[in-house]
Write a protein that holds these residues in place. Structure first.
Motif, PDB file in Angstrom:
ATOM      1  N   VAL A  72       0.946  -1.338  -0.028  1.00 37.57           N
ATOM      2  CA  VAL A  72      -0.127   0.076  -0.014  1.00 37.57           C
ATOM      3  C   VAL A  72       0.918   1.386  -0.057  1.00 37.57           C
ATOM      4  O   VAL A  72       0.544   2.203  -0.701  1.00 37.57           O
ATOM      5  CB  VAL A  72      -0.986   0.191   1.179  1.00 37.57           C
ATOM      6  N   GLY A  73       2.007   1.180   0.675  1.00 40.67           N
ATOM      7  CA  GLY A  73       2.773   2.190   0.777  1.00 40.67           C
ATOM      8  C   GLY A  73       3.450   2.938  -0.582  1.00 40.67           C
ATOM      9  O   GLY A  73       3.418   4.248  -0.716  1.00 40.67           O
ATOM     10  N   ARG A  74       3.595   1.955  -1.521  1.00 41.75           N
ATOM     11  CA  ARG A  74       4.067   2.567  -2.800  1.00 41.75           C
ATOM     12  C   ARG A  74       2.953   3.320  -3.574  1.00 41.75           C
ATOM     13  O   ARG A  74       3.424   4.454  -4.156  1.00 41.75           O
ATOM     14  CB  ARG A  74       4.619   1.440  -3.444  1.00 41.75           C
ATOM     15  N   ASP A  86       2.365   5.624   8.377  1.00 44.72           N
ATOM     16  CA  ASP A  86       2.956   4.425   8.887  1.00 44.72           C
ATOM     17  C   ASP A  86       2.398   3.193   8.056  1.00 44.72           C
ATOM     18  O   ASP A  86       1.048   2.835   8.407  1.00 44.72           O
ATOM     19  CB  ASP A  86       2.863   4.151  10.371  1.00 44.72           C
ATOM     20  N   ALA A  87       3.147   3.043   7.044  1.00 45.81           N
ATOM     21  CA  ALA A  87       2.688   1.708   6.178  1.00 45.81           C
ATOM     22  C   ALA A  87       3.563   0.440   6.109  1.00 45.81           C
ATOM     23  O   ALA A  87       3.735  -0.016   5.262  1.00 45.81           O
ATOM     24  CB  ALA A  87       2.601   2.243   4.646  1.00 45.81           C
ATOM     25  N   THR A  88       4.381   0.602   7.374  1.00 50.42           N
ATOM     26  CA  THR A  88       5.084  -0.523   7.674  1.00 50.42           C
ATOM     27  C   THR A  88       4.113  -1.789   8.064  1.00 50.42           C
ATOM     28  O   THR A  88       2.925  -1.786   8.284  1.00 50.42           O
ATOM     29  CB  THR A  88       6.119  -0.533   8.838  1.00 50.42           C
ATOM     30  N   ASN A  89       4.940  -3.117   8.092  1.00 49.36           N
ATOM     31  CA  ASN A  89       4.075  -4.263   8.267  1.00 49.36           C
ATOM     32  C   ASN A  89       5.269  -5.383   8.939  1.00 49.36           C
ATOM     33  O   ASN A  89       6.246  -5.083   8.672  1.00 49.36           O
ATOM     34  CB  ASN A  89       3.402  -4.943   7.176  1.00 49.36           C
ATOM     35  N   ALA A  90       4.573  -6.214   9.764  1.00 49.73           N
ATOM     36  CA  ALA A  90       5.488  -7.191  10.475  1.00 49.73           C
ATOM     37  C   ALA A  90       5.903  -8.036   9.322  1.00 49.73           C
ATOM     38  O   ALA A  90       4.937  -8.242   8.317  1.00 49.73           O
ATOM     39  CB  ALA A  90       4.815  -7.807  11.397  1.00 49.73           C
TER      40      ALA A  90
HETATM   41  N1  LIG Z   1      -1.975  -6.620   3.553  1.00 47.31           N
HETATM   42  C1  LIG Z   1      -3.616  -6.050   3.753  1.00 47.31           C
HETATM   43  O1  LIG Z   1      -4.374  -7.016   3.177  1.00 47.31           O
HETATM   44  C2  LIG Z   1      -3.830  -5.142   4.695  1.00 47.31           C
HETATM   45  C3  LIG Z   1      -5.141  -4.997   4.790  1.00 47.31           C
HETATM   46  C4  LIG Z   1      -5.386  -3.965   5.755  1.00 47.31           C
HETATM   47  C5  LIG Z   1      -4.430  -3.249   6.577  1.00 47.31           C
HETATM   48  N2  LIG Z   1      -3.444  -3.645   5.947  1.00 47.31           N
HETATM   49  C6  LIG Z   1      -2.250  -2.813   6.868  1.00 47.31           C
HETATM   50  O2  LIG Z   1      -1.426  -1.986   6.001  1.00 47.31           O
HETATM   51  C7  LIG Z   1      -0.048  -1.810   6.498  1.00 47.31           C
HETATM   52  C8  LIG Z   1       0.900  -2.069   5.206  1.00 47.31           C
HETATM   53  O3  LIG Z   1       0.755  -3.498   4.931  1.00 47.31           O
HETATM   54  P1  LIG Z   1       1.517  -3.774   3.343  1.00 47.31           P
HETATM   55  O4  LIG Z   1       0.807  -5.329   3.048  1.00 47.31           O
HETATM   56  O5  LIG Z   1       1.306  -3.027   2.499  1.00 47.31           O
HETATM   57  O6  LIG Z   1       2.981  -4.237   4.171  1.00 47.31           O
HETATM   58  P2  LIG Z   1       4.189  -4.706   3.083  1.00 47.31           P
HETATM   59  O7  LIG Z   1       3.966  -4.771   1.505  1.00 47.31           O
HETATM   60  O8  LIG Z   1       4.575  -6.001   3.811  1.00 47.31           O
HETATM   61  O9  LIG Z   1       5.311  -3.690   3.290  1.00 47.31           O
HETATM   62  C9  LIG Z   1       5.658  -3.289   4.515  1.00 47.31           C
HETATM   63  C10 LIG Z   1       6.638  -2.317   4.333  1.00 47.31           C
HETATM   64  O10 LIG Z   1       7.189  -2.200   5.645  1.00 47.31           O
HETATM   65  C11 LIG Z   1       8.681  -2.092   5.497  1.00 47.31           C
HETATM   66  N3  LIG Z   1       9.322  -2.502   7.084  1.00 47.31           N
HETATM   67  C12 LIG Z   1       9.248  -3.503   7.579  1.00 47.31           C
HETATM   68  N4  LIG Z   1       9.976  -3.842   8.748  1.00 47.31           N
HETATM   69  C13 LIG Z   1      10.464  -2.629   8.810  1.00 47.31           C
HETATM   70  C14 LIG Z   1      10.949  -1.934  10.125  1.00 47.31           C
HETATM   71  N5  LIG Z   1      11.406  -2.710  11.169  1.00 47.31           N
HETATM   72  N6  LIG Z   1      11.298  -0.697   9.962  1.00 47.31           N
HETATM   73  C15 LIG Z   1      11.094   0.117   8.952  1.00 47.31           C
HETATM   74  N7  LIG Z   1      10.227  -0.425   7.797  1.00 47.31           N
HETATM   75  C16 LIG Z   1       9.861  -1.773   7.836  1.00 47.31           C
HETATM   76  C17 LIG Z   1       9.306  -2.738   4.468  1.00 47.31           C
HETATM   77  O11 LIG Z   1      10.361  -2.526   3.946  1.00 47.31           O
HETATM   78  P3  LIG Z   1      11.786  -3.009   4.325  1.00 47.31           P
HETATM   79  O12 LIG Z   1      11.577  -4.380   4.179  1.00 47.31           O
HETATM   80  O13 LIG Z   1      12.771  -2.154   3.389  1.00 47.31           O
HETATM   81  O14 LIG Z   1      12.128  -2.436   5.736  1.00 47.31           O
HETATM   82  C18 LIG Z   1       7.880  -2.510   3.675  1.00 47.31           C
HETATM   83  O15 LIG Z   1       7.946  -1.558   2.956  1.00 47.31           O
HETATM   84  C19 LIG Z   1       0.321  -2.919   7.742  1.00 47.31           C
HETATM   85  O16 LIG Z   1      -0.047  -2.071   8.922  1.00 47.31           O
HETATM   86  C20 LIG Z   1      -1.104  -3.675   7.631  1.00 47.31           C
HETATM   87  O17 LIG Z   1      -1.682  -4.123   8.734  1.00 47.31           O
HETATM   88  C21 LIG Z   1      -2.697  -4.448   5.169  1.00 47.31           C
END
Ligand SMILES: NC(=O)c1ccc[n+]([C@@H]2O[C@H](COP(=O)([O-])OP(=O)(O)OC[C@H]3O[C@@H](n4cnc5c(N)ncnc54)[C@H](OP(=O)(O)O)[C@@H]3O)[C@@H](O)[C@H]2O)c1
Length: 254
Positions: free
Chosen positions: A12-14, A56-60
């Motif tokens: 989502v961040g990009r 904050d668009a980070t994720n575990a």
């Molecule tokens: N995925 C879904 O379906 C969904 C649905 C609803 C809500 N969300 C929420 O949306 C948010 C983003 O989800 P996403 O799926 O877009 O995540 P994602 O694609 O997994 O991306 C996560 C980002 O976080 C960075 N990151 C990970 N650990 C980090 C750290 N320790 N420090 C700094 N940056 C860090 C990663 O980059 P690096 O590896 O370079 O650190 C990456 O850019 C989450 O909070 C999630 O709960 C997601």
């Protein structure tokens, strides 16, 4: 406006970064790959200097371990501390619809900690609770697959395109803090097992989807309504077939 997007290369961040830059905002992308780590705190204060808004668009990186909870606990605490130091005036967080009612998942407990700390931080904030991204369906399959059998609950979901969620986040960044939570979902409601079966069939993926009311969703029990938003949720426009047609999956096989 100066905006820092943590996790700005993620799913989502990009899209958030692209949208804000196309509107002419100064956007800094930060994550571990740029030397910023929210868990250790490395680089956080430096990257936020001069920022008006932090998204904050980070994720575990895992969903079911103690490390998952520690990521949200330590990461959120570090973020809030750094934002206080530099005087950030709007923190935007992305969380998941249902976070407040799912008890038996360490991931959702971590998200709940994140929400609670933001609410009491004293920093103006907006929390966006989104439903499952279409882009996340593959992760759902992978998490539920054993020996080419994917067991999924028939819980209703209203998945959404990550770019539609990004549009809401970009809008909030400009309009200012809600000091509250807003939900967003996609336009269609379908049972998770049925939607994934449709996806797997169209991708010709070598697995079979079995509907099992007791199948956990990342460790959590989910019933018909657990993953559904409330009546006040924003409804995004992109439906599943429209998303699929323009996705990378339309041009590749499984
Ligand atoms: N995925 C879904 O379906 C969904 C649905 C609803 C809500 N969300 C929420 O949306 C948010 C983003 O989800 P996403 O799926 O877009 O995540 P994602 O694609 O997994 O991306 C996560 C980002 O976080 C960075 N990151 C990970 N650990 C980090 C750290 N320790 N420090 C700094 N940056 C860090 C990663 O980059 P690096 O590896 O370079 O650190 C990456 O850019 C989450 O909070 C999630 O709960 C997601």
């Amino acid at each position: 406006m100066n905006i820092v997007v943590l996790g700005g290369k993620g799913v989502v961040g990009r899209h958030v970064v692209d949208r804000l830059r196309s509107e002419g905002h100064e956007v800094l992308v930060a994550s571990r790959s740029t030397g910023v780590d929210i868990v250790t705190g490395e680089g956080l204060v430096d990257v936020m200097a001069g920022a008006d808004v932090v998204v904050d668009a980070t994720n575990a990186t895992s969903f079911t371990t103690q490390e998952t909870y520690d990521f949200f606990r330590q990461g959120t605490d570090n973020l809030i501390e750094a934002e206080r130091l530099v005087g950030v005036t709007h923190h935007i967080a992305i969380s998941v619809v249902g976070t407040e009612r799912i008890d038996d998942s360490i991931y959702f407990r971590g998200k709940r900690y994140q929400d609670a700390q933001i609410r009491k931080s004293g920093i103006p904030y907006s929390i966006v609770h989104a439903t499952q991204f279409y882009e996340f369906l593959v992760a759902i399959i992978v998490s539920a697959e054993r020996d080419q059998i994917v067991q999924l609950a028939p819980a209703y979901i209203e998945p959404v395109a990550a770019d539609d969620v990004a549009a809401l986040i970009a809008q909030l960044a400009v309009e200012g803090p809600l000091n509250g939570t807003v939900e967003i979902s996609g336009p269609e409601r379908e049972r998770m097992s049925e939607l994934i079966r449709r996806f797997v069939t169209s991708m010709e993926a070598p697995c079979e989807v079995i509907t099992d009311p007791h199948a956990p969703y990342f460790g959590a029990r989910v019933d018909d309504r657990t993953l559904l938003p409330g009546d006040d949720a924003r409804r995004a426009r992109t439906g599943f077939e429209a998303w699929l047609a323009q996705s990378e999956y339309a041009r590749s096989s499984w």
